[in-house]
Design a protein around this motif. Structure first.
Motif, short mmCIF file in Angstrom:
data_model
loop_
_atom_site.label_atom_id
_atom_site.label_comp_id
_atom_site.label_asym_id
_atom_site.label_seq_id
_atom_site.Cartn_x
_atom_site.Cartn_y
_atom_site.Cartn_z
N GLN A 221 -11.29 -4.13 4.94
CA GLN A 221 -11.79 -5.27 4.52
C GLN A 221 -11.76 -6.28 5.49
O GLN A 221 -12.84 -6.88 5.65
CB GLN A 221 -11.30 -5.66 3.15
CG GLN A 221 -11.76 -4.53 1.96
CD GLN A 221 -11.00 -4.88 0.47
OE1 GLN A 221 -9.73 -5.25 0.58
NE2 GLN A 221 -11.74 -4.47 -0.65
N TYR A 224 -14.00 -5.52 8.15
CA TYR A 224 -15.49 -5.65 8.02
C TYR A 224 -15.86 -7.27 7.93
O TYR A 224 -16.92 -7.62 8.45
CB TYR A 224 -15.73 -5.11 6.77
CG TYR A 224 -17.19 -5.16 6.15
CD1 TYR A 224 -18.13 -4.17 6.59
CD2 TYR A 224 -17.64 -6.34 5.45
CE1 TYR A 224 -19.49 -4.38 6.26
CE2 TYR A 224 -18.98 -6.49 5.25
CZ TYR A 224 -20.04 -5.39 5.56
OH TYR A 224 -21.24 -5.65 5.14
N ILE A 225 -14.82 -8.13 7.31
CA ILE A 225 -15.28 -9.55 7.26
C ILE A 225 -15.39 -10.26 8.87
O ILE A 225 -16.23 -10.82 9.24
CB ILE A 225 -14.09 -10.24 6.46
CG1 ILE A 225 -14.31 -9.79 5.08
CG2 ILE A 225 -14.27 -11.52 6.49
CD1 ILE A 225 -13.27 -10.39 4.09
N TYR A 226 -14.41 -9.79 9.58
CA TYR A 226 -14.38 -10.33 10.92
C TYR A 226 -15.51 -9.63 12.05
O TYR A 226 -16.27 -10.69 12.40
CB TYR A 226 -13.19 -9.75 11.78
CG TYR A 226 -12.87 -10.30 12.99
CD1 TYR A 226 -12.34 -11.81 13.06
CD2 TYR A 226 -13.19 -9.78 14.36
CE1 TYR A 226 -12.04 -12.30 14.26
CE2 TYR A 226 -12.98 -10.36 15.24
CZ TYR A 226 -12.40 -11.53 15.46
OH TYR A 226 -12.26 -12.28 16.82
N ASN A 227 -15.84 -8.34 11.78
CA ASN A 227 -16.87 -7.87 12.52
C ASN A 227 -18.26 -8.33 12.09
O ASN A 227 -19.32 -8.31 12.71
CB ASN A 227 -16.77 -6.40 12.72
CG ASN A 227 -15.75 -6.14 13.63
OD1 ASN A 227 -15.13 -6.82 14.28
ND2 ASN A 227 -15.46 -4.66 13.66
N LYS A 228 -18.44 -8.22 10.70
CA LYS A 228 -19.90 -8.50 10.19
C LYS A 228 -20.31 -9.92 9.71
O LYS A 228 -21.54 -9.89 9.56
CB LYS A 228 -19.96 -7.34 9.08
CG LYS A 228 -19.79 -5.86 9.37
CD LYS A 228 -20.80 -5.59 10.52
CE LYS A 228 -20.46 -4.08 10.58
NZ LYS A 228 -21.53 -3.41 11.82
N VAL A 229 -19.15 -10.68 9.58
CA VAL A 229 -19.54 -11.80 8.96
C VAL A 229 -19.18 -12.90 9.82
O VAL A 229 -19.96 -13.95 10.31
CB VAL A 229 -18.68 -12.08 7.50
CG1 VAL A 229 -18.89 -13.46 7.07
CG2 VAL A 229 -19.13 -11.04 6.77
N PRO A 232 -20.63 -12.73 13.95
CA PRO A 232 -21.98 -13.34 14.08
C PRO A 232 -22.29 -14.49 13.94
O PRO A 232 -23.12 -15.45 14.47
CB PRO A 232 -22.88 -12.49 12.87
CG PRO A 232 -22.05 -11.11 12.76
CD PRO A 232 -20.55 -11.71 13.05
N GLN A 233 -21.41 -15.39 12.97
CA GLN A 233 -21.58 -16.62 12.72
C GLN A 233 -21.03 -17.53 14.07
O GLN A 233 -21.75 -18.34 14.57
CB GLN A 233 -20.55 -17.01 11.80
CG GLN A 233 -21.11 -17.01 10.23
CD GLN A 233 -19.98 -17.83 8.95
OE1 GLN A 233 -19.10 -18.46 9.17
NE2 GLN A 233 -20.19 -17.15 7.89
N TYR A 282 -11.94 -4.05 16.81
CA TYR A 282 -12.46 -5.51 16.40
C TYR A 282 -13.13 -5.84 17.46
O TYR A 282 -13.28 -5.55 18.71
CB TYR A 282 -11.05 -6.32 16.54
CG TYR A 282 -10.50 -6.76 15.09
CD1 TYR A 282 -10.59 -7.89 14.73
CD2 TYR A 282 -10.10 -5.83 14.32
CE1 TYR A 282 -10.16 -8.33 13.34
CE2 TYR A 282 -9.41 -6.04 13.30
CZ TYR A 282 -9.46 -7.23 12.77
OH TYR A 282 -9.04 -7.84 11.48
N ARG A 283 -14.24 -6.40 17.32
CA ARG A 283 -15.15 -7.09 18.10
C ARG A 283 -14.58 -8.32 18.89
O ARG A 283 -14.26 -9.35 18.47
CB ARG A 283 -16.44 -7.58 17.75
CG ARG A 283 -17.34 -6.23 16.79
CD ARG A 283 -18.40 -6.89 16.16
NE ARG A 283 -19.44 -7.21 17.18
CZ ARG A 283 -20.63 -7.94 16.92
NH1 ARG A 283 -20.95 -8.42 15.61
NH2 ARG A 283 -21.33 -8.25 17.85
#
Length: 313
Positions: A221, A224-229, A232-233, A282-283
């Protein structure tokens, strides 16, 4: 919509949706009484961005087609490393706009005044109300002039006036040279503003970590928050500068610490474990922003080549 050759059936459907209708507002204490909508489109409606682009397109097209307006960008480069010959690409950018957030761009006061006259005429024709007092101007005239010997330094101007018509003048406040303003979530200024952008990027990460530090989240989880939210911000908000690897590592370090704490890992655990594509993948913020800058550059070059082909046709 007819100007853009949109099918008449769709035009009729949109007109039926946005005429002779009533709205109400949902509040904490219930809904308000219904009221009649006189004109306009609803903010937040899924089709509103598309309709606004259609509605605003004639103004942007008119300004874009005026070749003497806008800010000219040019760059010379060698297309072939084996030859010293240089070619020059240039582009004229008069405006950036999304919905009702418009940014007019020009290198001369007179040209910017001409753009504002065209815009004012369009606003009057389409019955759009503009809050002139909210306008801000970024200009190099606000740069402090070095004090010369035996001369009193003059403070930079704080406002300027544009003559729109004999009965209409617009007085716009000048943004101080080192001050950044926010446009569509990105911070820009006349002066190189890396420190401001880094500060806002850190604030974004810190806010996320503060909200998640006591939450029951799994490693996937958090990933996901780091890579997808968050990434991008950060990619969007740092688009006005190129951050060094040290800055990128410093920005993302607090989230990496949270991730290690959630997994009961020591702080000294190598970050390579997280970045490895076969483990967590991790991105990396530094790689993401470089890829984004290169992609934007290639898109801009392709866009200019397409404009050239259209012009030749």
């Amino acid at each position: 919509m007819t100007r853009l050759k949109i099918p008449l059936n769709f035009i009729d459907l949109v007109i039926d949706l946005f005429t002779n209708r009533r709205n109400y507002v949902l509040t904490d204490v219930g809904k308000t009484p219904d009221y009649e909508v006189l004109v306009g489109i609803d903010q937040g409606e899924v089709i509103s961005p598309l309709l606004w682009c259609i509605y605003y397109d004639p103004l942007l097209s008119k300004v874009q087609q005026s070749s003497h307006l806008g800010y000219n960008l040019s760059h010379s480069f060698a297309p072939d490393v084996r030859s010293p010959a240089l070619i020059t690409k240039d582009a004229k950018v008069p405006a950036l706009a999304y919905m009702d957030d418009t940014l007019w761009i020009s290198g001369l006061h007179g040209n910017l005044q001409s753009i504002l006259r065209i815009a004012s005429s369009f606003y009057s024709f389409t019955n759009i109300l503009i809050n002139d007092f909210k306008a801000r101007l970024l200009s190099s005239v606000t740069k402090p002039v070095p004090k010369k010997k035996n001369q009193q330094s003059q403070p930079p101007p704080t406002q300027t006036t544009f003559n729109i018509s004999p009965s209409h003048n617009i007085t716009v406040k000048l943004t101080p040279y080192a001050t950044s303003i926010r446009y569509l979530g990105a911070w820009i200024s006349i002066k190189k503003n890396d420190s401001t952008i880094i500060s806002h990027a850190r604030r974004t990460i810190n806010h996320a970590v503060y909200n998640m530090r006591n939450a029951c989240l799994t490693d996937l989880q958090l990933l996901y928050i780091y890579n997808k939210v968050l990434i991008p911000q950060l990619e969007y908000r740092t688009q006005m500068t190129i951050l060094s690897k040290d800055n990128c590592d410093a920005i993302s370090s607090i989230f990496i610490q949270l991730f290690k704490a959630k997994l009961n890992l020591a702080k000294s655990t190598p970050n390579a474990i997280l970045l490895n594509r076969w483990i967590y993948n991790y991105r990396d913020l530094y790689g993401v922003q470089l890829q984004a800058k290169l992609s934007n550059f290639l898109i801009a070059l392709n866009h200019q080549s397409l404009l050239g082909k259209v012009t030749n046709i």
